[in-house]
Write an enzyme that holds these catalytic residues in place. Sequence first.
Site, mmCIF file in Angstrom:
data_model
loop_
_atom_site.group_PDB
_atom_site.id
_atom_site.type_symbol
_atom_site.label_atom_id
_atom_site.label_comp_id
_atom_site.label_asym_id
_atom_site.label_seq_id
_atom_site.Cartn_x
_atom_site.Cartn_y
_atom_site.Cartn_z
ATOM 1 N N GLY A 302 0.795 -1.221 0.000
ATOM 2 C CA GLY A 302 0.000 0.000 0.000
ATOM 3 C C GLY A 302 0.824 1.266 0.000
ATOM 4 O O GLY A 302 0.273 2.363 -0.141
ATOM 5 N N LYS A 421 20.728 5.314 2.365
ATOM 6 C CA LYS A 421 21.037 5.595 3.765
ATOM 7 C C LYS A 421 21.677 4.401 4.467
ATOM 8 O O LYS A 421 22.163 4.513 5.598
ATOM 9 C CB LYS A 421 19.766 6.027 4.500
ATOM 10 C CG LYS A 421 19.231 7.372 4.022
ATOM 11 C CD LYS A 421 17.940 7.749 4.700
ATOM 12 C CE LYS A 421 17.460 9.121 4.253
ATOM 13 N NZ LYS A 421 17.181 9.187 2.803
ATOM 14 N N LYS A 433 18.537 -0.868 7.534
ATOM 15 C CA LYS A 433 18.479 -1.292 6.135
ATOM 16 C C LYS A 433 19.788 -1.941 5.698
ATOM 17 O O LYS A 433 19.792 -2.844 4.853
ATOM 18 C CB LYS A 433 18.141 -0.102 5.234
ATOM 19 C CG LYS A 433 16.773 0.507 5.483
ATOM 20 C CD LYS A 433 15.646 -0.491 5.278
ATOM 21 C CE LYS A 433 15.281 -0.676 3.828
ATOM 22 N NZ LYS A 433 14.071 -1.518 3.650
ATOM 23 N N VAL A 459 12.843 9.351 -2.999
ATOM 24 C CA VAL A 459 11.835 9.214 -4.042
ATOM 25 C C VAL A 459 10.921 10.432 -4.016
ATOM 26 O O VAL A 459 10.262 10.712 -3.013
ATOM 27 C CB VAL A 459 11.017 7.927 -3.850
ATOM 28 C CG1 VAL A 459 9.958 7.802 -4.935
ATOM 29 C CG2 VAL A 459 11.943 6.711 -3.868
ATOM 30 N N VAL A 466 10.330 15.137 1.002
ATOM 31 C CA VAL A 466 10.325 16.578 1.262
ATOM 32 C C VAL A 466 9.341 17.334 0.378
ATOM 33 O O VAL A 466 8.842 18.384 0.774
ATOM 34 C CB VAL A 466 11.737 17.184 1.087
ATOM 35 C CG1 VAL A 466 12.684 16.650 2.127
ATOM 36 C CG2 VAL A 466 12.268 16.956 -0.318
ATOM 37 N N GLU A 554 20.734 12.614 10.887
ATOM 38 C CA GLU A 554 20.759 13.120 9.520
ATOM 39 C C GLU A 554 22.159 13.609 9.177
ATOM 40 O O GLU A 554 22.858 14.193 10.004
ATOM 41 C CB GLU A 554 19.763 14.276 9.397
ATOM 42 C CG GLU A 554 19.488 14.704 7.971
ATOM 43 C CD GLU A 554 18.354 15.712 7.908
ATOM 44 O OE1 GLU A 554 17.502 15.594 7.025
ATOM 45 O OE2 GLU A 554 18.322 16.629 8.761
#
Length: 625
Positions: A302, A421, A433, A459, A466, A554
């Site tokens: 989804g 990342k 990940k 993406v 963003v 970040e």
Amino acid sequence: MSRNRLERYLPGNKRVRMLVLMAVDIGMVCLASFLGLFIRFDMNLERIPEEYMQAVFAYLPFYVIATIAVFFLLRMYATMWSVAGVREAGHIVGACGLASLLQIAGMLMLEMKVPRSYFLLSFMILCAGEGLVRLSYRILTTMRLPGKSNKEGSQVLIAGAGTSGAIILKEMVTSPYAPGHVVCFVDDDKNKVGKILNGVPIAGKREDIPRLVEKYKVDEIYIAMPSASAKDRKEIIEICRETGCKIKILPGIYQLLNGEVSVGRLREVEIEDLLGREAVHVNLDEILDYVRGKVVLVTGGGGSIGSELCRQIAGHQPKQLVVFDVYENNAYDLQQELKDKFPKLNLVVLIGSVRNTHRMETIFAKYRPDIVYHAAAHKHVPLMEDSPNEAIKNNVFGTYKTAKAADKYGAKRFVLISTDKAVNPTNIMGASKRMCEMVIQMMNAGSKTDFVAVRFGNVLGSNGSVIPLFKKQIEQGGPVTVTHPDIIRYFMTIPEAVSLVLQAGAYAKGGEIFILDMGEPVKILDLAKNLIRLSGYKPGEDIPITFTGLRPGEKLYEELLMDEEGLQDTPNKLIHIGKPIEFDMEKFKGQLERLYEVANMDSEAIRDAVREIVPTYQVNPVKKI
């Protein structure tokens, strides 16, 4: 005379218009027959021999009937003369020529004597008269003074004085549904600059756009350069944005090749146009041959990537598509969409979590998927920094449990959705990940299933990216928040991401990490400014930009490869394979057991446990767990 004013004087019924045109044609044939003799004898009626006059008028009924018949056969009454051009003018000459040949043949057969020059003169007069009648509507609609508009709407500058630009100009002049007036062109071909295209000056090159906008009071700019490279389009858009004009763009060269160039094909400039690189294109029909007739499972179906995967797969005749997601609203929306678009699709939509071992076992045992696309994951960096244990439970062990089920129940291929990342991670999401990639590599080493990972950057337009955030902030009047003025990211579109995932499935031999060449990274600050300008505002004036500082976990830039990884090419030059990094798999299994215990205890030691497994993870602790 304007189009609307002109149309008030024209009959509205097509049959009435045809009858009116036929009556005009009859009159024109009669006039051409008389003037042919009149001009031949120096426009002196007394000098015309009586036998010539009798012959012309005796044959006139036959000439009229033959001409009308020729015009019918050549569809002169079915042509749209309001948009006529050179081709239609040639059609008029051909029809008149054929009618004149029949006239010559008929009069010779009946032995009617007239001067030979009469036939040429009457033919020329008939052509001129018919051209004037049929092209008059087009001529009247295109008559205008330079720089003045005979239509309501915006003042338009067209970038690109080629075929596409000419077609758009023609449609804007002739169509009542294309408001606006083209005041000038720009083109980078120096041989075109200074010339006139259909009454409109080619006034300069791309660098002249700001000056021309001021000179001609331009409101809108249409970029009609479908064959231009992505880099050139980006540069032109950058120049146009500085003018404050509304910008529209013709999408691509295929529009020109398919004859689909029109004002209606112009679209708003989107943020994707500013990436400055060509989009990744793959032959989906060729790639998805391996999907046809297979049972395909998409976890996280989804989500942004998962749902697009399902759409692409659904169109290529899978035996069955199983959509699995923990969020019922997303799953429901996708289910309704797929049912509507693909009514014959064997679709199963299931709710559940990849963290639930028994649920995954049950699904694999019942549906026996041949191919698994694993897109289920927590991906929001700041949220995962506040809830690191949940990131590990869902991402690492959700992947592990799904992979083990795929191995146990004989799936042929397993494709993991990873991220840039994962390279030298500074946040728990990236580290999780990276461990997912290690799980895939470990599973591939001892399984008949081909396990691969696909790694890409941010993406555009996906949930949590963003762009939606910036758009929302702009709609609210600002400020637009950027964490750091120098922060950069690689970007790709959702279709590109899905293309890469599908291509990886086709190339998979097991153990690979597929990486997309995403061109140059983009500064987030530039992205914010571009989006503000594309929304019709001036950054820093209408919409302020504020810097909030880097968030926990970040970093200023992302990487696609670790130092240890090599790079191999694939048949698609924009897709590469990173060489897997070797590690002790038995030790990794033991580390995963300890990590599982720590994560399920919701322990603050989770970051240290992750650091032991992923040495490149730079621990950036936060207080909230």
